[in-house]
Design a protein around this motif. Structure first.
Motif, PDB file in Angstrom:
ATOM      1  N   ILE A  43     -12.802  -3.107  -8.387  1.00  0.00           N
ATOM      2  CA  ILE A  43     -13.723  -2.146  -9.001  1.00  0.00           C
ATOM      3  C   ILE A  43     -14.014  -1.001  -8.036  1.00  0.00           C
ATOM      4  CG2 ILE A  43     -15.821  -3.333  -8.232  1.00  0.00           C
ATOM      5  CD1 ILE A  43     -15.301  -1.730 -11.685  1.00  0.00           C
ATOM      6  N   VAL A  44     -14.066  -1.298  -6.724  1.00  0.00           N
ATOM      7  CA  VAL A  44     -14.274  -0.252  -5.714  1.00  0.00           C
ATOM      8  C   VAL A  44     -13.029   0.631  -5.624  1.00  0.00           C
ATOM      9  CG1 VAL A  44     -14.664   0.199  -3.258  1.00  0.00           C
ATOM     10  CG2 VAL A  44     -15.890  -1.665  -4.407  1.00  0.00           C
ATOM     11  N   LEU A  45     -11.857   0.011  -5.657  1.00  0.00           N
ATOM     12  CA  LEU A  45     -10.601   0.763  -5.606  1.00  0.00           C
ATOM     13  C   LEU A  45     -10.499   1.736  -6.767  1.00  0.00           C
ATOM     14  CD1 LEU A  45      -7.745   1.201  -4.398  1.00  0.00           C
ATOM     15  CD2 LEU A  45      -6.956  -0.637  -5.915  1.00  0.00           C
ATOM     16  N   MET A  46     -10.846   1.292  -7.965  1.00  0.00           N
ATOM     17  CA  MET A  46     -10.765   2.164  -9.139  1.00  0.00           C
ATOM     18  C   MET A  46     -11.597   3.421  -8.966  1.00  0.00           C
ATOM     19  SD  MET A  46     -10.697  -0.047 -12.655  1.00  0.00           S
ATOM     20  CE  MET A  46     -12.291  -0.781 -12.376  1.00  0.00           C
ATOM     21  N   VAL A  47     -12.817   3.238  -8.472  1.00  0.00           N
ATOM     22  CA  VAL A  47     -13.717   4.382  -8.300  1.00  0.00           C
ATOM     23  C   VAL A  47     -13.252   5.261  -7.145  1.00  0.00           C
ATOM     24  CG1 VAL A  47     -16.081   5.079  -7.776  1.00  0.00           C
ATOM     25  CG2 VAL A  47     -15.658   3.105  -9.268  1.00  0.00           C
ATOM     26  N   ALA A  48     -12.782   4.641  -6.058  1.00  0.00           N
ATOM     27  CA  ALA A  48     -12.409   5.396  -4.862  1.00  0.00           C
ATOM     28  C   ALA A  48     -11.226   6.324  -5.095  1.00  0.00           C
ATOM     29  CB  ALA A  48     -12.102   4.435  -3.713  1.00  0.00           C
ATOM     30  N   ILE A  49     -10.307   5.916  -5.968  1.00  0.00           N
ATOM     31  CA  ILE A  49      -9.091   6.716  -6.163  1.00  0.00           C
ATOM     32  C   ILE A  49      -9.134   7.541  -7.449  1.00  0.00           C
ATOM     33  CG2 ILE A  49      -7.711   5.045  -4.880  1.00  0.00           C
ATOM     34  CD1 ILE A  49      -6.486   4.249  -7.624  1.00  0.00           C
ATOM     35  N   LEU A  50     -10.309   7.751  -7.993  1.00  0.00           N
ATOM     36  CA  LEU A  50     -10.412   8.565  -9.216  1.00  0.00           C
ATOM     37  C   LEU A  50      -9.769   9.943  -9.057  1.00  0.00           C
ATOM     38  CD1 LEU A  50     -13.985   7.750 -10.600  1.00  0.00           C
ATOM     39  CD2 LEU A  50     -11.783   7.131 -11.601  1.00  0.00           C
TER      40      LEU A  50
ATOM     41  N   PHE B 154      -7.256  10.761  -7.159  1.00  0.00           N
ATOM     42  CA  PHE B 154      -5.806  10.542  -7.140  1.00  0.00           C
ATOM     43  C   PHE B 154      -5.303  10.211  -8.546  1.00  0.00           C
ATOM     44  CE2 PHE B 154      -2.163   7.598  -6.595  1.00  0.00           C
ATOM     45  CZ  PHE B 154      -1.276   8.478  -5.984  1.00  0.00           C
ATOM     46  N   THR B 155      -6.064   9.396  -9.268  1.00  0.00           N
ATOM     47  CA  THR B 155      -5.696   9.057 -10.645  1.00  0.00           C
ATOM     48  C   THR B 155      -5.636  10.307 -11.516  1.00  0.00           C
ATOM     49  OG1 THR B 155      -6.713   6.868 -10.449  1.00  0.00           O
ATOM     50  CG2 THR B 155      -6.322   7.697 -12.669  1.00  0.00           C
ATOM     51  N   ARG B 156      -6.625  11.184 -11.355  1.00  0.00           N
ATOM     52  CA  ARG B 156      -6.637  12.441 -12.122  1.00  0.00           C
ATOM     53  C   ARG B 156      -5.444  13.318 -11.751  1.00  0.00           C
ATOM     54  NH1 ARG B 156     -11.203  13.941 -10.755  1.00  0.00           N
ATOM     55  NH2 ARG B 156     -12.423  13.282 -12.568  1.00  0.00           N
ATOM     56  N   LEU B 157      -5.081  13.312 -10.465  1.00  0.00           N
ATOM     57  CA  LEU B 157      -3.940  14.106 -10.008  1.00  0.00           C
ATOM     58  C   LEU B 157      -2.640  13.604 -10.641  1.00  0.00           C
ATOM     59  CD1 LEU B 157      -2.776  16.264  -8.049  1.00  0.00           C
ATOM     60  CD2 LEU B 157      -2.592  14.435  -6.337  1.00  0.00           C
TER      61      LEU B 157
ATOM     62  N   LEU C 128      -4.439  -0.136 -11.205  1.00  0.00           N
ATOM     63  CA  LEU C 128      -3.863  -1.472 -11.380  1.00  0.00           C
ATOM     64  C   LEU C 128      -2.661  -1.657 -10.467  1.00  0.00           C
ATOM     65  CD1 LEU C 128      -4.022  -1.945 -15.266  1.00  0.00           C
ATOM     66  CD2 LEU C 128      -5.269  -3.274 -13.551  1.00  0.00           C
ATOM     67  N   THR C 129      -1.798  -0.660 -10.426  1.00  0.00           N
ATOM     68  CA  THR C 129      -0.602  -0.741  -9.584  1.00  0.00           C
ATOM     69  C   THR C 129      -0.959  -0.757  -8.111  1.00  0.00           C
ATOM     70  OG1 THR C 129       0.695   0.422 -11.269  1.00  0.00           O
ATOM     71  CG2 THR C 129       1.596   0.359  -9.030  1.00  0.00           C
ATOM     72  N   LEU C 130      -1.846   0.147  -7.711  1.00  0.00           N
ATOM     73  CA  LEU C 130      -2.238   0.223  -6.305  1.00  0.00           C
ATOM     74  C   LEU C 130      -2.962  -1.039  -5.847  1.00  0.00           C
ATOM     75  CD1 LEU C 130      -3.414   3.935  -5.951  1.00  0.00           C
ATOM     76  CD2 LEU C 130      -1.261   2.910  -5.219  1.00  0.00           C
ATOM     77  N   GLY C 131      -3.656  -1.688  -6.759  1.00  0.00           N
ATOM     78  CA  GLY C 131      -4.333  -2.930  -6.408  1.00  0.00           C
ATOM     79  C   GLY C 131      -3.391  -4.117  -6.317  1.00  0.00           C
ATOM     80  N   ALA C 132      -2.318  -4.098  -7.123  1.00  0.00           N
ATOM     81  CA  ALA C 132      -1.416  -5.246  -7.181  1.00  0.00           C
ATOM     82  C   ALA C 132      -0.279  -5.186  -6.174  1.00  0.00           C
ATOM     83  CB  ALA C 132      -0.835  -5.372  -8.595  1.00  0.00           C
ATOM     84  N   VAL C 133       0.158  -3.985  -5.791  1.00  0.00           N
ATOM     85  CA  VAL C 133       1.295  -3.851  -4.870  1.00  0.00           C
ATOM     86  C   VAL C 133       1.058  -4.588  -3.540  1.00  0.00           C
ATOM     87  CG1 VAL C 133       2.556  -2.218  -3.405  1.00  0.00           C
ATOM     88  CG2 VAL C 133       2.329  -1.783  -5.854  1.00  0.00           C
ATOM     89  N   PRO C 134      -0.078  -4.381  -2.862  1.00  0.00           N
ATOM     90  CA  PRO C 134      -0.287  -5.116  -1.604  1.00  0.00           C
ATOM     91  C   PRO C 134      -0.336  -6.629  -1.809  1.00  0.00           C
ATOM     92  CG  PRO C 134      -1.844  -3.301  -1.802  1.00  0.00           C
ATOM     93  CD  PRO C 134      -1.188  -3.451  -3.137  1.00  0.00           C
ATOM     94  N   PHE C 135      -0.923  -7.050  -2.920  1.00  0.00           N
ATOM     95  CA  PHE C 135      -1.013  -8.469  -3.234  1.00  0.00           C
ATOM     96  C   PHE C 135       0.381  -9.081  -3.379  1.00  0.00           C
ATOM     97  CE2 PHE C 135      -1.423 -11.880  -6.441  1.00  0.00           C
ATOM     98  CZ  PHE C 135      -2.375 -12.684  -5.825  1.00  0.00           C
TER      99      PHE C 135
ATOM    100  N   THR D 162      -9.049  10.457 -15.929  1.00  0.00           N
ATOM    101  CA  THR D 162      -9.521   9.257 -15.227  1.00  0.00           C
ATOM    102  C   THR D 162      -9.929   8.151 -16.192  1.00  0.00           C
ATOM    103  OG1 THR D 162     -11.768  10.161 -15.144  1.00  0.00           O
ATOM    104  CG2 THR D 162     -10.331  10.582 -13.241  1.00  0.00           C
ATOM    105  N   ILE D 163      -9.758   8.379 -17.486  1.00  0.00           N
ATOM    106  CA  ILE D 163     -10.101   7.362 -18.475  1.00  0.00           C
ATOM    107  C   ILE D 163      -8.893   7.100 -19.368  1.00  0.00           C
ATOM    108  CG2 ILE D 163     -12.554   7.924 -18.470  1.00  0.00           C
ATOM    109  CD1 ILE D 163     -12.121   9.476 -21.060  1.00  0.00           C
ATOM    110  N   GLY D 164      -8.907   5.953 -20.003  1.00  0.00           N
ATOM    111  CA  GLY D 164      -7.810   5.625 -20.901  1.00  0.00           C
ATOM    112  C   GLY D 164      -6.826   4.659 -20.280  1.00  0.00           C
TER     113      GLY D 164
END
Length: 218
Positions: A70-77, A79-82, A97-104, A87-89
């Motif tokens: 949830i912190v990652l989603m807000v922090a990269i808003l 970048f997401t817009r870029l 989702l991708t940025l959170g799962a790649v390191p995992f 930032t929605i949808g």
């Protein structure tokens, strides 16, 4: 909400969740697999020891894994817009989702590849195999069942992440649960959404386990 109204809404939300999870899974495999392999091959005793690159990759992966989603989603808003222009949808949710799962997934790949016997690698090198050939013909085939099992775990995590994405308008079943189940105090919608997410997770886990078992007995 009446059953006549709920059914099409559920279908739409399920389709949005599937879109988010499928695309982010594909991108996670594309980026996470090579990063995981590089963590092994550039490390001490690897095929191509590069301590500086290994340290940078390890640090980036660790930072990515340490951030709550949830912190990652807000922090990269920004970048997401870029990337997506919004930032929605559903499409916008694929980015965090991708940025959170790649390191995992990269760490799961690293763990799997490290499990390959050193003797197998040395035998391939003794026969004149190049480093790229060792990776493609030895390391990846030897770890394929573990890679599939790791990707299955990652997909299950992504389903949970996609539900959290609803908190910032990401769409999908999580958004449905928040807007109709929580904000409108509709217990029926909440229960149906939870049950549907459980069913989806069980199906994904069962299919992944089946595929991993079949690959391990080839």
């Amino acid at each position: 909400m009446s059953p006549e109204e709920l059914v099409p809404v559920l279908w739409e939300a399920t389709a949005e969740t599937a879109q988010m999870v499928l695309w982010s899974t594909l991108l996670t495999a594309v980026f996470g697999l090579p990063i995981g392999v590089l963590l092994v091959t550039t490390g001490r005793g690897g095929l191509t020891p590069l301590p500086a690159l290994n340290a940078v990759l390890g640090a980036v992966v660790n930072i990515g894994r340490s951030l709550p989603f949830i912190v990652l989603m807000v922090a990269i808003l920004p970048f997401t817009r870029l990337i997506t222009g919004t930032t929605i949808g559903t499409v916008a949710a694929i980015v965090p989702l991708t940025l959170g799962a790649v390191p995992f997934y990269a760490r799961l790949v690293e763990s799997a590849v490290r499990g390959v016997s050193r003797e197998v690698v040395e035998a391939a090198q003794a026969m004149g195999a190049r480093r790229v050939t060792v990776v493609l013909k030895v390391l990846l085939p030897e770890t394929l069942p573990a890679l599939v099992a790791g990707l299955t775990v990652t997909v299950v995590a992504l389903i949970g992440y996609s539900a959290m994405a609803g908190a910032i308008g990401g769409g999908g079943l999580g958004d449905l649960a928040i807007r109709y189940g929580y904000q409108r105090f509709d217990t029926t919608v909440m229960v149906i959404t939870v049950v549907l997410l459980i069913v989806i997770v069980q199906l994904v886990q069962s299919l992944g386990d089946l595929l991993a078992r079949r690959l391990s007995h080839r």
